[in-house]
Motif scaffolding. Structure first.
Motif, short mmCIF file in Angstrom:
data_model
loop_
_atom_site.label_atom_id
_atom_site.label_comp_id
_atom_site.label_asym_id
_atom_site.label_seq_id
_atom_site.Cartn_x
_atom_site.Cartn_y
_atom_site.Cartn_z
N ASP A 76 -59.39 -6.34 -71.91
CA ASP A 76 -59.69 -7.76 -72.10
C ASP A 76 -58.91 -8.23 -73.31
O ASP A 76 -59.42 -8.30 -74.43
CB ASP A 76 -61.20 -7.95 -72.31
CG ASP A 76 -61.57 -9.43 -72.43
OD1 ASP A 76 -60.74 -10.27 -72.02
OD2 ASP A 76 -62.65 -9.72 -72.96
N LEU A 77 -57.64 -8.53 -73.09
CA LEU A 77 -56.73 -8.86 -74.17
C LEU A 77 -56.03 -10.19 -73.91
O LEU A 77 -55.68 -10.50 -72.76
CB LEU A 77 -55.65 -7.78 -74.33
CG LEU A 77 -56.11 -6.37 -74.75
CD1 LEU A 77 -54.96 -5.39 -74.57
CD2 LEU A 77 -56.59 -6.37 -76.18
N THR A 78 -55.82 -10.95 -74.97
CA THR A 78 -54.93 -12.11 -74.89
C THR A 78 -53.51 -11.60 -75.10
O THR A 78 -53.18 -11.07 -76.16
CB THR A 78 -55.28 -13.14 -75.99
OG1 THR A 78 -56.62 -13.60 -75.77
CG2 THR A 78 -54.33 -14.32 -75.94
N VAL A 79 -52.68 -11.73 -74.07
CA VAL A 79 -51.37 -11.08 -74.06
C VAL A 79 -50.27 -12.10 -74.34
O VAL A 79 -50.22 -13.17 -73.75
CB VAL A 79 -51.11 -10.40 -72.70
CG1 VAL A 79 -49.74 -9.72 -72.70
CG2 VAL A 79 -52.21 -9.38 -72.39
N THR A 80 -49.38 -11.72 -75.27
CA THR A 80 -48.15 -12.49 -75.52
C THR A 80 -46.97 -11.62 -75.13
O THR A 80 -46.74 -10.56 -75.72
CB THR A 80 -48.03 -12.89 -77.00
OG1 THR A 80 -49.13 -13.73 -77.35
CG2 THR A 80 -46.73 -13.64 -77.25
N ILE A 81 -46.26 -12.05 -74.08
CA ILE A 81 -45.05 -11.35 -73.65
C ILE A 81 -43.86 -12.01 -74.36
O ILE A 81 -43.59 -13.20 -74.16
CB ILE A 81 -44.85 -11.43 -72.13
CG1 ILE A 81 -46.05 -10.80 -71.39
CG2 ILE A 81 -43.54 -10.77 -71.72
CD1 ILE A 81 -46.17 -9.31 -71.55
N LEU A 82 -43.19 -11.24 -75.20
CA LEU A 82 -42.06 -11.80 -75.93
C LEU A 82 -40.81 -11.80 -75.05
O LEU A 82 -40.30 -10.75 -74.67
CB LEU A 82 -41.81 -10.99 -77.20
CG LEU A 82 -42.88 -11.08 -78.29
CD1 LEU A 82 -42.46 -10.26 -79.50
CD2 LEU A 82 -43.15 -12.51 -78.69
N ASP A 83 -40.37 -12.99 -74.70
CA ASP A 83 -39.10 -13.17 -74.01
C ASP A 83 -38.46 -14.43 -74.59
O ASP A 83 -38.97 -15.04 -75.54
CB ASP A 83 -39.29 -13.27 -72.49
CG ASP A 83 -40.27 -14.37 -72.09
OD1 ASP A 83 -40.44 -15.35 -72.86
OD2 ASP A 83 -40.86 -14.27 -71.00
N GLU A 84 -37.34 -14.83 -74.04
CA GLU A 84 -36.61 -15.97 -74.60
C GLU A 84 -37.46 -17.23 -74.62
O GLU A 84 -37.49 -17.97 -75.61
CB GLU A 84 -35.33 -16.21 -73.78
CG GLU A 84 -34.42 -17.26 -74.40
CD GLU A 84 -33.11 -17.41 -73.62
OE1 GLU A 84 -32.40 -18.40 -73.87
OE2 GLU A 84 -32.81 -16.54 -72.77
N ASN A 85 -38.22 -17.48 -73.55
CA ASN A 85 -39.03 -18.71 -73.47
C ASN A 85 -40.20 -18.70 -74.45
O ASN A 85 -40.46 -19.68 -75.14
CB ASN A 85 -39.54 -18.91 -72.04
CG ASN A 85 -38.43 -19.22 -71.06
OD1 ASN A 85 -37.42 -19.82 -71.44
ND2 ASN A 85 -38.58 -18.81 -69.81
N SER A 86 -40.92 -17.56 -74.51
CA SER A 86 -42.08 -17.51 -75.40
C SER A 86 -41.66 -17.59 -76.86
O SER A 86 -42.36 -18.19 -77.69
CB SER A 86 -42.90 -16.24 -75.14
OG SER A 86 -42.17 -15.09 -75.47
N ILE A 87 -40.53 -16.99 -77.19
CA ILE A 87 -40.06 -17.05 -78.58
C ILE A 87 -39.68 -18.48 -78.96
O ILE A 87 -40.00 -18.96 -80.05
CB ILE A 87 -38.88 -16.07 -78.79
CG1 ILE A 87 -39.38 -14.62 -78.68
CG2 ILE A 87 -38.21 -16.31 -80.14
CD1 ILE A 87 -38.29 -13.58 -78.70
N LYS A 88 -39.03 -19.19 -78.03
CA LYS A 88 -38.70 -20.60 -78.29
C LYS A 88 -39.97 -21.43 -78.49
O LYS A 88 -40.03 -22.28 -79.37
CB LYS A 88 -37.88 -21.17 -77.12
CG LYS A 88 -36.42 -20.76 -77.10
CD LYS A 88 -35.70 -21.40 -75.93
CE LYS A 88 -34.23 -21.01 -75.92
NZ LYS A 88 -33.51 -21.61 -74.76
N GLU A 89 -40.99 -21.15 -77.67
CA GLU A 89 -42.25 -21.88 -77.79
C GLU A 89 -42.91 -21.62 -79.14
O GLU A 89 -43.41 -22.54 -79.80
CB GLU A 89 -43.20 -21.43 -76.66
CG GLU A 89 -44.56 -22.12 -76.71
CD GLU A 89 -45.54 -21.52 -75.71
OE1 GLU A 89 -46.74 -21.75 -75.88
OE2 GLU A 89 -45.09 -20.80 -74.79
N ILE A 90 -42.90 -20.36 -79.56
CA ILE A 90 -43.51 -20.00 -80.85
C ILE A 90 -42.76 -20.68 -82.00
O ILE A 90 -43.37 -21.25 -82.91
CB ILE A 90 -43.52 -18.47 -81.03
CG1 ILE A 90 -44.48 -17.82 -80.01
CG2 ILE A 90 -43.93 -18.10 -82.45
CD1 ILE A 90 -44.34 -16.32 -79.91
N LEU A 91 -41.44 -20.66 -81.94
CA LEU A 91 -40.64 -21.23 -83.02
C LEU A 91 -40.78 -22.76 -83.10
O LEU A 91 -40.65 -23.34 -84.18
CB LEU A 91 -39.17 -20.85 -82.86
CG LEU A 91 -38.84 -19.36 -83.05
CD1 LEU A 91 -37.37 -19.10 -82.74
CD2 LEU A 91 -39.16 -18.91 -84.47
#
Length: 443
Positions: A76-91
């Motif tokens: 039961d985890l909140t998962v963050t998959i680091l890829d090009e899109n997620s990194i752009k969203e975080i930044l």
């Protein structure tokens, strides 16, 4: 913070060596979370145990590793998959409001290899990690022109503290490679202006086997830890590659570095060196009384680098930190000059016919034989002696050890009760993430 992380929440980091590992770890710590790096060499069963035991709520990983972890049951985890899109969203997200983080707060859970029973989470504070890095810098006087090679796994305490946190603290360069590939590593050491290379004995042994006499114009030295390196292999390595190997000692419970041979002073081969500045070390008997020089006892440690304790294991914490000293479980002695020497693990001590045998001593003699590349010695039950000695041997390439020849060789170097009764020839020895031989698997 936008994903709901609260102060004290555990964040699993399941990534190979990469810049994103560093960002994730430091980001979790800055947000008040507790970073839980996963050993990517663990089996699914071991990973599931650590995730459950830590009480983690968040997972940061990549697509490939994430797919494997998602197959584990009851997560039961909140998962963050680091890829090009997620990194752009975080930044592109607005800056978060961070909670107050105190230096004594827990920063990370580091799971021990579990030599006995299930792995335990070592709780290290921000103070523990920072204190250890400052002590290392004071001992070695590194400069801003250094370039550390990051090849040890970032999920391991040795690799994280010596190859990531230390250069970050100094403000120098770190060159990251995702895994150990001998030929590539030699090329990088030669061409990328590396000045410091931290490794484990198995790496130096493998590099020695390449027999490639390459020049390293900027490399000052290598630092070896995680296990002992045989004198024969160390001298052969230094002769081939023409740079020194500096041995030290540490453990996850001490953030991890405790001792180091002086980088610019007297170096004693086979010694783990002297304590880091601010760290106290003594050799003690079973009643924690300090022993004089030359006598063997348990190595005890005190200092700002010593852990807060084991998560959810109060009894084991009390035992490990009894009397305010970290009981390492390692047997050692101190010489007249204050240099320390490890002779083995307290729980690996072999008692045969009433005599104490330290496996490391036997292993060092075995690896001095020209047909033996590596050796591991354990005790096995014996109906009369209590224990007998069993040796596992990896031959040198193209050589075949002969038992009678080995026995003659050992008799010239060891007392009769220290000589193995059984020899097992193997193509390799079981190892953990940093190359340490896993004797529990041999047993």
């Amino acid at each position: 913070m936008q994903r709901g992380l609260a102060k004290g929440d555990r964040v699993i980091i399941a990534l190979p060596n990469c810049p994103e590992f560093i960002y994730s770890y430091l980001g979790a710590a800055r947000a008040g979370g507790i970073a839980v790096p996963l050993n990517l060499l663990h089996t699914p069963r071991e990973l599931a145990f650590i995730i459950k035991d830590s009480g983690a709520k968040f997972l940061i990983t990549n697509q490939f590793i994430g797919q494997q972890i998602k197959q584990l049951p009851n997560l039961d985890l909140t998962v963050t998959i680091l890829d090009e899109n997620s990194i752009k969203e975080i930044l592109s997200s607005p800056p978060a409001a961070f909670p107050e983080v105190k230096s004594e707060d827990t920063c990370t859970f580091l799971y021990t290899s579990g030599t006995t029973g299930q792995p335990k989470a070592v709780m290290l504070s921000h103070d523990n990690l920072i204190g250890n890095v400052i002590s290392m810098d004071e001992a070695a006087k590194f400069g801003r022109d250094e370039n550390f090679l990051v090849v040890l796994p970032m999920f391991h305490s040795f690799g994280w503290s010596t190859s990531v946190l230390l250069p970050l603290y100094i403000g120098c360069t770190a060159t990251i490679i995702d895994t150990f590939r001998p030929k590539e590593l030699l090329q990088i050491l030669s061409k990328e202006r590396i000045t410091i290379f931290c490794g484990v004995p198995s790496m130096f042994t493998v590099l020695l086997k390449t027999r490639r006499q390459t020049t390293f114009p900027t490399l000052k030295y290598a630092i070896s830890g995680g296990d002992s390196i045989s004198e024969e292999h160390m001298l052969a390595f230094e002769k081939l590659f023409n740079f020194p190997v500096i041995e030290g000692y540490g453990l996850s419970e001490a953030s991890p570095v405790v001792c180091l041979n002086p980088l610019y002073g007297v170096r004693k081969i086979k010694s783990i060196g002297v304590p880091l500045p601010g760290v106290e070390v003594k050799v003690a008997d079973d009643d924690d009384r300090e022993l004089p020089s030359g006598e063997i006892g348990e190595l005890l440690v005190k200092g700002p680098n010593v852990m807060k304790g084991y998560y959810n294991r109060e009894e084991e914490t009390r035992s490990a930190l009894k009397g305010g000293w970290l009981h390492t479980g390692d047997l050692a002695y101190r010489d007249q000059d204050g240099y320390f020497y490890i002779v083995g693990r307290k729980k690996e001590l072999i008692i045969t016919s009433g005599f104490n045998v330290y496996p490391k001593e036997v292993e060092e003699v075995l690896t001095a034989h020209p047909t033996v590349a590596e050796a591991a010695v354990i005790g096995v039950p014996h109906p009369v002696k209590g224990e007998s000695i069993k040796a596992f041997i990896v031959p040198e390439e193209g050589r075949t050890p002969d038992k009678q020849e080995l026995l003659r060789f050992l008799k010239g170097h060891l007392a009769g009760y220290k000589i193995p009764e059984t020899f097992v020839i193997s193509s390799e020895l079981p190892r953990g993430a940093t190359g340490k031989i896993l004797k529990r698997m041999l047993k």
